[in-house]
Design an enzyme around this catalytic site. Structure first.
Site, PDB file in Angstrom:
ATOM      1  N   GLU A  35       0.814  -1.229   0.000  1.00  0.00           N
ATOM      2  CA  GLU A  35       0.000   0.000   0.000  1.00  0.00           C
ATOM      3  C   GLU A  35       0.843   1.273   0.000  1.00  0.00           C
ATOM      4  O   GLU A  35       0.789   2.076   0.941  1.00  0.00           O
ATOM      5  CB  GLU A  35      -0.981   0.002   1.170  1.00  0.00           C
ATOM      6  N   GLU A  72      -5.386  -8.279  -0.005  1.00  0.00           N
ATOM      7  CA  GLU A  72      -6.128  -7.957   1.223  1.00  0.00           C
ATOM      8  C   GLU A  72      -7.559  -7.620   0.875  1.00  0.00           C
ATOM      9  O   GLU A  72      -7.813  -6.863  -0.062  1.00  0.00           O
ATOM     10  CB  GLU A  72      -5.576  -6.709   1.938  1.00  0.00           C
TER      11      GLU A  72
HETATM   12  C1  FCB Z   1      -4.748  -1.976   5.181  1.00  0.00           C
HETATM   13  C2  FCB Z   1      -3.390  -2.345   5.734  1.00  0.00           C
HETATM   14  C3  FCB Z   1      -3.418  -3.425   6.758  1.00  0.00           C
HETATM   15  C4  FCB Z   1      -4.618  -3.319   7.664  1.00  0.00           C
HETATM   16  C5  FCB Z   1      -5.882  -3.185   6.863  1.00  0.00           C
HETATM   17  C6  FCB Z   1      -7.132  -3.152   7.707  1.00  0.00           C
HETATM   18  O1  FCB Z   1      -4.742  -0.661   4.755  1.00  0.00           O
HETATM   19  O2  FCB Z   1      -2.527  -2.760   4.694  1.00  0.00           O
HETATM   20  O3  FCB Z   1      -2.205  -3.390   7.463  1.00  0.00           O
HETATM   21  O4  FCB Z   1      -4.442  -2.297   8.571  1.00  0.00           O
HETATM   22  O5  FCB Z   1      -5.807  -2.048   6.075  1.00  0.00           O
END
Ligand code: FCB
Length: 458
Positions: free
Chosen positions: A182, A364
């Site tokens: 990210e 994610e």
């Molecule tokens: C993302 C992050 C991760 C976690 C999720 C909920 O932005 O990469 O570390 O905090 O959100």
């Protein structure tokens, strides 16, 4: 950025009637990150990171929580691997803590820190779980921040040296590598909006960080390519719809700039060789001859982290004149107030396939809540099951529409240290009782295990 008017049918039930099987090769996994789960912050020679520093600052993290102990994964990793086995996971994405390998960020390596990931990787391989190693999930060594961190151009070289150390140590066993997690989030929250470490709010610092992190990515990819035989290399991007809070010219301009900084300032140069227009002009003073070619390295996959849409508004008091706005009141949201919009996930996946043409791994996706065990000791989380069901269904729709999605990693395996929210926001499919470190799989863990086992929605 999309106009607000096109954000229709938020959260409507999915229309697809059939649930075709996922391909047998589809990779199901879970993601975590070093600072959020490891603990052992001062053990075996680990140096401090910028998040250790931030946790000591007043009012930056809810309840004064810190990652000192977190899920104590540093000691309990065998139990956590056993949990993954029980869930039938095929892959596990974790990050390496740079300050555990290089306590000063550069120079002398820390053998005990290197050993830890040897043990973790070997344990995963013995369990038949593919390790997906991410080099940077926000825990920059404090010693490097003391030298200016990502605002200095040397940072690309620091990162490349760290990547070389990790690659030569683990490259015989780890084939899946990600440079950063990210980019858009940690550079914005670290250097423009004070929501993350190091908490600077300055336009110049933000632009420098964007460009130097891009250079670090490019150099890191080149190093991995040369040192890891058979490497499959990608980067993990946050991509979410950015929508003006209301349709005023000021809010539209704020959303356009936020969209560039959040969604575009990294994948565009890395995969298409140029910055998006508004950023390109502002960042030009920091770009030297040859930089854009250094940043644009061939990649094997696109890692997508996706949650809900973001609403932007103009706020002249902020570093760039943009701020987080409010979602429409009728928009569904999770228990911690994050927007829910599965259709936006589907459309993001199809857009990314069209735009970048790389195989996509969803690295994610998940749902935060305030879960707690019931009187029977079990943790029921029907909201998370409904969220995951809707998002996986949307991913299936995207694949039917041509999106090249190869895998899905749920965020997260365990409840953990959720940055500024501390331990209050729980994202795990496994509950962690932080007083005892007991792990209790939630009902979403059973649901996910059934999905992984059958390769179709339960
Ligand atoms: C993302 C992050 C991760 C976690 C999720 C909920 O932005 O990469 O570390 O905090 O959100």
């Amino acid at each position: 950025m999309v106009p607000r008017s096109s954000l229709i049918a938020a959260g409507r039930p999915m229309t697809s009637q059939s649930d075709p099987d996922f391909p047998a090769s589809f990779l199901w996994g879970a993601s975590t990150s070093s600072y959020q789960i490891e603990g052992a912050a001062r053990e075996d020679g680990r140096g401090p990171s910028i998040w250790d520093t931030r946790c000591l600052m007043k009012d930056r993290v809810a309840n004064g929580d810190t990652g000192d102990v977190a899920c104590d994964h540093y000691h309990r990793y065998p139990e956590d691997i056993a949990l993954m086995t029980r869930l039938g996971l095929k892959a596990y994405r974790f990050s390496v803590a740079w300050p555990r390998l290089l306590p000063e960020g550069r120079g002398q390596a820390n053998e005990k820190g290197l050993d830890f990931y040897d043990r973790l990787i070997d344990g995963l391989l013995e369990a038949g779980i593919e390790p997906w190693l991410c080099l940077y999930h926000w825990d920059l060594p404090q010693a490097l921040d003391d030298r200016g961190g990502w605002t200095v151009r040397d940072s690309a070289g620091w990162f490349a040296d760290y990547a070389a150390l990790a690659a030569s140590r683990y490259g015989d066993r780890v084939k899946r590598w990600a440079t950063f997690n990210e980019f858009g989030v940690f550079t914005m929250f670290g250097y423009a909006i004070d929501w993350g470490a190091p908490g600077i709010t300055d336009r110049q610092a933000h632009l420098q960080a964007i460009h130097h992190v891009n250079l670090a990515h490019g150099d890191g990819v080149a190093v991995l390519r040369s040192l890891v035989r058979g490497a499959s290399i990608g980067a993990v991007h946050n991509v979410q719809l950015v929508v003006p809070e209301s349709e005023t010219p000021e809010n539209r301009a704020a959303a356009a700039l936020l969209d560039e900084h959040w969604n575009l300032a990294f994948p565009e140069p890395q995969l298409r060789g140029h910055y998006p227009p508004l950023t390109a002009e502002a960042i030009a003073p920091y770009v030297q001859a040859g930089d854009m070619a250094r940043i644009r390295q061939p990649l094997d996959w696109f890692g997508l982290n996706h949650y809900g849409p973001i609403f932007a508004k103009a706020d002249p008091a902020m570093t760039w004149g943009y701020a987080w706005g409010a979602a429409p009141p009728d928009m569904p949201s999770t228990d911690i107030g994050w927007t829910i919009h599965p259709d936006a996930f589907r459309d993001t996946l199809t857009m990314l396939t069209r735009r970048y043409g790389l195989p996509i791994y969803v690295t994610e996706n998940g749902c935060g809540g305030k879960d707690a065990p019931g009187p029977d000791g079990k943790v029921a989380d029907p909201g998370r099951v409904a969220f995951l069901d809707a998002y996986v269904r949307s991913m299936q729709e995207a694949m039917a529409q041509g999106a090249d999605v190869r895998g899905y990693f749920v965020w997260s395996l365990l409840d953990n240290f959720e940055w500024g929210a501390g331990y209050g926001n729980r994202f795990g499919i496994v509950y962690v009782d932080f007083a005892t470190q007991r792990r209790i799989p939630k009902s979403s863990a059973d649901w996910f295990a059934a999905l992984v086992r059958a390769g179709r929605l339960p």
